[in-house]
Write a protein that holds these residues in place. Structure first.
Motif, PDB file in Angstrom:
ATOM      1  N   GLU A   5       0.809  -1.106  -0.099  1.00 22.32           N
ATOM      2  CA  GLU A   5       0.024   0.117   0.107  1.00 22.32           C
ATOM      3  C   GLU A   5       0.880   1.252  -0.035  1.00 22.32           C
ATOM      4  O   GLU A   5       0.626   2.269  -0.718  1.00 22.32           O
ATOM      5  CB  GLU A   5      -0.841  -0.103   1.182  1.00 22.32           C
ATOM      6  N   THR A   8       2.357   1.586  -3.441  1.00 17.57           N
ATOM      7  CA  THR A   8       1.085   2.442  -4.429  1.00 17.57           C
ATOM      8  C   THR A   8       0.758   3.577  -4.176  1.00 17.57           C
ATOM      9  O   THR A   8       1.036   4.338  -5.346  1.00 17.57           O
ATOM     10  CB  THR A   8      -0.247   1.341  -4.351  1.00 17.57           C
ATOM     11  N   TYR A  12       1.423   6.681  -6.977  1.00 17.27           N
ATOM     12  CA  TYR A  12       0.218   7.734  -6.905  1.00 17.27           C
ATOM     13  C   TYR A  12       0.929   9.155  -6.794  1.00 17.27           C
ATOM     14  O   TYR A  12       0.364  10.017  -7.461  1.00 17.27           O
ATOM     15  CB  TYR A  12      -0.987   7.382  -6.169  1.00 17.27           C
ATOM     16  N   GLN A  29      -4.548   8.544 -14.403  1.00 14.86           N
ATOM     17  CA  GLN A  29      -5.647   8.348 -13.602  1.00 14.86           C
ATOM     18  C   GLN A  29      -4.821   7.603 -12.518  1.00 14.86           C
ATOM     19  O   GLN A  29      -3.748   6.653 -12.787  1.00 14.86           O
ATOM     20  CB  GLN A  29      -6.609   7.321 -14.088  1.00 14.86           C
ATOM     21  N   GLN A  30      -5.176   7.926 -11.383  1.00 16.76           N
ATOM     22  CA  GLN A  30      -4.665   7.011 -10.177  1.00 16.76           C
ATOM     23  C   GLN A  30      -5.269   5.596  -9.879  1.00 16.76           C
ATOM     24  O   GLN A  30      -6.286   5.331  -9.286  1.00 16.76           O
ATOM     25  CB  GLN A  30      -4.674   7.651  -8.913  1.00 16.76           C
ATOM     26  N   SER A  31      -5.215   4.564 -10.713  1.00 22.43           N
ATOM     27  CA  SER A  31      -5.722   3.308 -10.730  1.00 22.43           C
ATOM     28  C   SER A  31      -4.734   2.373 -10.970  1.00 22.43           C
ATOM     29  O   SER A  31      -3.815   2.399 -11.923  1.00 22.43           O
ATOM     30  CB  SER A  31      -6.695   3.174 -12.024  1.00 22.43           C
ATOM     31  N   PRO A  32      -5.004   1.020 -10.541  1.00 17.91           N
ATOM     32  CA  PRO A  32      -3.998  -0.054 -10.789  1.00 17.91           C
ATOM     33  C   PRO A  32      -3.869  -0.241 -12.255  1.00 17.91           C
ATOM     34  O   PRO A  32      -2.863  -0.812 -12.637  1.00 17.91           O
ATOM     35  CB  PRO A  32      -4.718  -1.222  -9.751  1.00 17.91           C
ATOM     36  N   ASP A  33      -4.698   0.022 -13.131  1.00 17.04           N
ATOM     37  CA  ASP A  33      -4.584  -0.613 -14.208  1.00 17.04           C
ATOM     38  C   ASP A  33      -4.084   0.686 -15.365  1.00 17.04           C
ATOM     39  O   ASP A  33      -4.012   0.358 -16.393  1.00 17.04           O
ATOM     40  CB  ASP A  33      -6.075  -0.875 -14.841  1.00 17.04           C
ATOM     41  N   THR A  34      -3.828   1.533 -14.985  1.00 18.86           N
ATOM     42  CA  THR A  34      -3.293   2.731 -15.531  1.00 18.86           C
ATOM     43  C   THR A  34      -2.164   2.276 -16.114  1.00 18.86           C
ATOM     44  O   THR A  34      -1.055   1.789 -15.448  1.00 18.86           O
ATOM     45  CB  THR A  34      -3.215   4.135 -14.669  1.00 18.86           C
ATOM     46  N   THR A  82       1.937  -1.220 -15.918  1.00 15.85           N
ATOM     47  CA  THR A  82       0.756  -0.649 -15.349  1.00 15.85           C
ATOM     48  C   THR A  82       1.020  -0.175 -13.956  1.00 15.85           C
ATOM     49  O   THR A  82       2.309  -0.665 -13.385  1.00 15.85           O
ATOM     50  CB  THR A  82      -0.379  -1.482 -14.976  1.00 15.85           C
ATOM     51  N   VAL A  83       0.199   0.653 -13.225  1.00 14.08           N
ATOM     52  CA  VAL A  83       0.572   0.890 -11.823  1.00 14.08           C
ATOM     53  C   VAL A  83       0.651  -0.423 -10.845  1.00 14.08           C
ATOM     54  O   VAL A  83       1.693  -0.706 -10.173  1.00 14.08           O
ATOM     55  CB  VAL A  83      -0.577   1.646 -11.167  1.00 14.08           C
ATOM     56  N   ALA A  84      -0.134  -1.382 -11.120  1.00  6.13           N
ATOM     57  CA  ALA A  84      -0.271  -2.626 -10.500  1.00  6.13           C
ATOM     58  C   ALA A  84       0.993  -3.534 -10.671  1.00  6.13           C
ATOM     59  O   ALA A  84       1.635  -3.948  -9.739  1.00  6.13           O
ATOM     60  CB  ALA A  84      -1.417  -3.378 -10.676  1.00  6.13           C
TER      61      ALA A  84
END
Length: 97
Positions: A5, A8, A12, A29-34, A82-84
């Motif tokens: 966390e 992440t 972000y 975007q602040q998203s795991p899929d970005t 990706t972010v994730a």
């Protein structure tokens, strides 16, 4: 707060920093899929360098240790990050993997 966390949040926060330099239609975007890097990313090379630098600085501040995200990402330039995926990779690096 758990390590993943915190990672992440560091990513972000870097996205927020990069978004200040981008045009309104190009904001991340602040998203795991970005998608941060790869074919589907809208970032130019300068924005990618800024993003990676900001992530490394945020991780340094959060964990009080140097984590070279740039080496990993640029060493796998054909990968879509990706972010994730980036968060998972950073967590693995921190665990010594």
């Amino acid at each position: 707060m758990e390590t993943k966390e915190q990672i992440t949040m560091a990513v972000y926060d870097a996205i927020k920093e990069v978004n200040r330099t981008l045009e309104p239609g190009a904001l991340l975007q602040q998203s795991p899929d970005t998608v941060l890097m790869g074919e589907a990313s809208g970032l130019d090379s300068l924005a990618v360098v800024t993003l990676l630098s900001a992530i490394e600085e945020n991780l340094q501040r959060t964990f009080n240790r140097t984590i070279s995200v740039s080496d990993t990402v640029l060493g796998q330039a054909s990968t879509t990050w990706t972010v994730a995926a980036l968060t998972d990779s950073i967590a693995e690096m921190m665990d010594g993997g």
